[in-house]
Motif scaffolding. Structure first.
Motif, PDB file in Angstrom:
ATOM      1  N   TRP A   1      -9.825 -57.234 -23.412  1.00 35.03           N
ATOM      2  CA  TRP A   1     -10.977 -57.316 -24.312  1.00 35.03           C
ATOM      3  C   TRP A   1     -11.148 -58.689 -24.947  1.00 35.03           C
ATOM      4  N   ILE A   2     -10.263 -59.624 -24.609  1.00 35.07           N
ATOM      5  CA  ILE A   2     -10.374 -60.968 -25.184  1.00 35.07           C
ATOM      6  C   ILE A   2     -11.593 -61.673 -24.602  1.00 35.07           C
ATOM      7  N   ARG A   3     -12.364 -62.267 -25.491  1.00 37.63           N
ATOM      8  CA  ARG A   3     -13.536 -63.039 -25.103  1.00 37.63           C
ATOM      9  C   ARG A   3     -13.441 -64.426 -25.721  1.00 37.63           C
ATOM     10  N   GLU A   4     -14.331 -65.306 -25.322  1.00 35.61           N
ATOM     11  CA  GLU A   4     -14.370 -66.627 -25.928  1.00 35.61           C
ATOM     12  C   GLU A   4     -14.666 -66.476 -27.420  1.00 35.61           C
ATOM     13  N   GLY A   5     -13.840 -67.064 -28.233  1.00 38.60           N
ATOM     14  CA  GLY A   5     -14.026 -66.965 -29.672  1.00 38.60           C
ATOM     15  C   GLY A   5     -13.415 -65.723 -30.295  1.00 38.60           C
TER      16      GLY A   5
ATOM     17  N   ARG B   1     -16.169 -55.465 -27.805  1.00 34.62           N
ATOM     18  CA  ARG B   1     -16.844 -56.736 -27.513  1.00 34.62           C
ATOM     19  C   ARG B   1     -15.954 -57.948 -27.811  1.00 34.62           C
ATOM     20  N   GLY B   2     -14.723 -57.708 -28.191  1.00 36.68           N
ATOM     21  CA  GLY B   2     -13.800 -58.812 -28.391  1.00 36.68           C
ATOM     22  C   GLY B   2     -13.695 -59.317 -29.808  1.00 36.68           C
ATOM     23  N   GLY B   3     -14.479 -58.750 -30.734  1.00 35.07           N
ATOM     24  CA  GLY B   3     -14.386 -59.162 -32.130  1.00 35.07           C
ATOM     25  C   GLY B   3     -13.312 -58.380 -32.870  1.00 35.07           C
ATOM     26  N   ARG B   4     -13.061 -58.778 -34.096  1.00 36.73           N
ATOM     27  CA  ARG B   4     -12.069 -58.085 -34.922  1.00 36.73           C
ATOM     28  C   ARG B   4     -12.513 -56.646 -35.175  1.00 36.73           C
ATOM     29  N   LEU B   5     -11.585 -55.720 -35.066  1.00 33.99           N
ATOM     30  CA  LEU B   5     -11.867 -54.306 -35.301  1.00 33.99           C
ATOM     31  C   LEU B   5     -12.358 -54.107 -36.728  1.00 33.99           C
ATOM     32  N   ASP B   6     -13.422 -53.296 -36.901  1.00 32.52           N
ATOM     33  CA  ASP B   6     -13.970 -53.069 -38.236  1.00 32.52           C
ATOM     34  C   ASP B   6     -13.483 -51.739 -38.801  1.00 32.52           C
TER      35      ASP B   6
END
Length: 299
Positions: free
Chosen positions: A203-207, A217-222
């Motif tokens: 799940w790692i994405r750029e940024g 989507r690769g962002g920090r879990l909310d």
């Protein structure tokens, strides 16, 4: 004091809460809502600006809240907000005196938190053993919440480097940006390793950054996703529905039932006051009474 100036005072108070006191966004929103209610009460009483903000007006405002059926916890928070606001205004020279110094409030009532028993906790944490990234993440989230008793916000704020696998500890940033170290057990370590090795890389994405737990989507879990994960797992396993904070209560209760001392549990949970932790002793005593009534022939 004109209405526009009152607006500036409230804006300054917001900055004070966020920057100087470093309160959480949730607490800041609650306090601003309380101040808005107080100012609305002043306007309704025909008072312009803050000139008529005295102890009588504060008590009248809280009395109206009580008459409207507000909970004791809400009234206690609003009294605390009023004291903080009047002290702030007095320090800045917008009030000649600080009426909040004369304002008392009843302590908020405490209800015993709902918790899982140990069999229910085991049922909720049973892993399906799949390699699906979402399942691996969800399992690690549940194991870590139960193993450590950390808050959802603390879990979502974890970075990869906050995990010490050799010592099996987490570095957690809690309320007031206070840092503490929390231990966890082997089941949580295995779940974390499975997520970090077989799930997170997919799940790692750029940024993406250093966040330990990621969304799809690769962002920090909310925090909302964590609540849905806990709700879904408990519902699927037929266990009484419980919030993520219920897992925190459960972890604390099981620690005390297992023989942990209250001071250690306070450190693990990150409570500023030992009195906050003591509520879990009440939960354990309630369970003791329940077991006694069920088991003793002359209970």
């Amino acid at each position: 004091m004109e209405v526009s100036v009152v607006g500036e005072v409230v804006a300054e108070f917001e900055r004070y809460l966020r920057v100087e006191r470093d309160l959480s966004p949730h607490t800041v929103r609650a306090y601003l809502g309380d101040v808005g209610s107080l100012i609305g009460h002043l306007e309704g009483a025909g008072v312009e600006g803050l000139s008529g903000l005295d102890i009588g007006m504060l008590r009248e405002w809280l009395g109206d809240q009580h008459g409207a059926g507000k909970a004791r916890a809400t009234l206690a928070r609003r009294a605390a907000c009023a004291r903080a606001f009047t002290a702030f205004c007095h320090r800045r020279g917008w009030l000649d005196d600080d009426p909040g110094l004369l304002l008392g409030s009843a302590k908020a009532g405490r209800s015993l938190p709902s918790v899982l028993d140990q069999d229910e906790a085991r049922a909720a944490l049973d892993s399906a053993g799949t390699d699906d990234p979402k399942e691996l993440r969800d399992q690690a989230v549940l194991e870590l919440l139960y193993a450590t008793g950390i808050r959802v916000s603390e879990l979502c704020g974890l970075d990869v480097d906050d995990v010490d696998r050799e010592r099996r500890t987490l570095r957690v940033l809690g309320k007031g940006r206070k840092e503490r170290v929390v231990p966890f057990g082997l089941p949580a370590l295995r779940a974390l390793d499975a997520w970090c090795v077989r799930g997170r890389p997919l799940w790692i994405r750029e940024g993406t950054g250093p966040a330990l737990f990621l969304g799809i989507r690769g962002g920090r879990l909310d925090q909302g996703t964590v609540r849905r994960v806990v709700h879904a797992r408990l519902t699927d396993t037929g266990v009484t529905d419980l919030s993520p904070h219920g897992l925190r209560h459960t972890a604390a209760t099981h620690l005390l039932e297992g023989g942990a001392d209250l001071r250690s549990v306070q450190e693990i949970l990150g409570h500023a006051s030992l009195g906050t932790t003591q509520i879990y002793t009440h939960v354990s005593i309630e369970r003791l009474h329940t077991a006694y009534r069920q088991a003793h022939p002359r209970a």
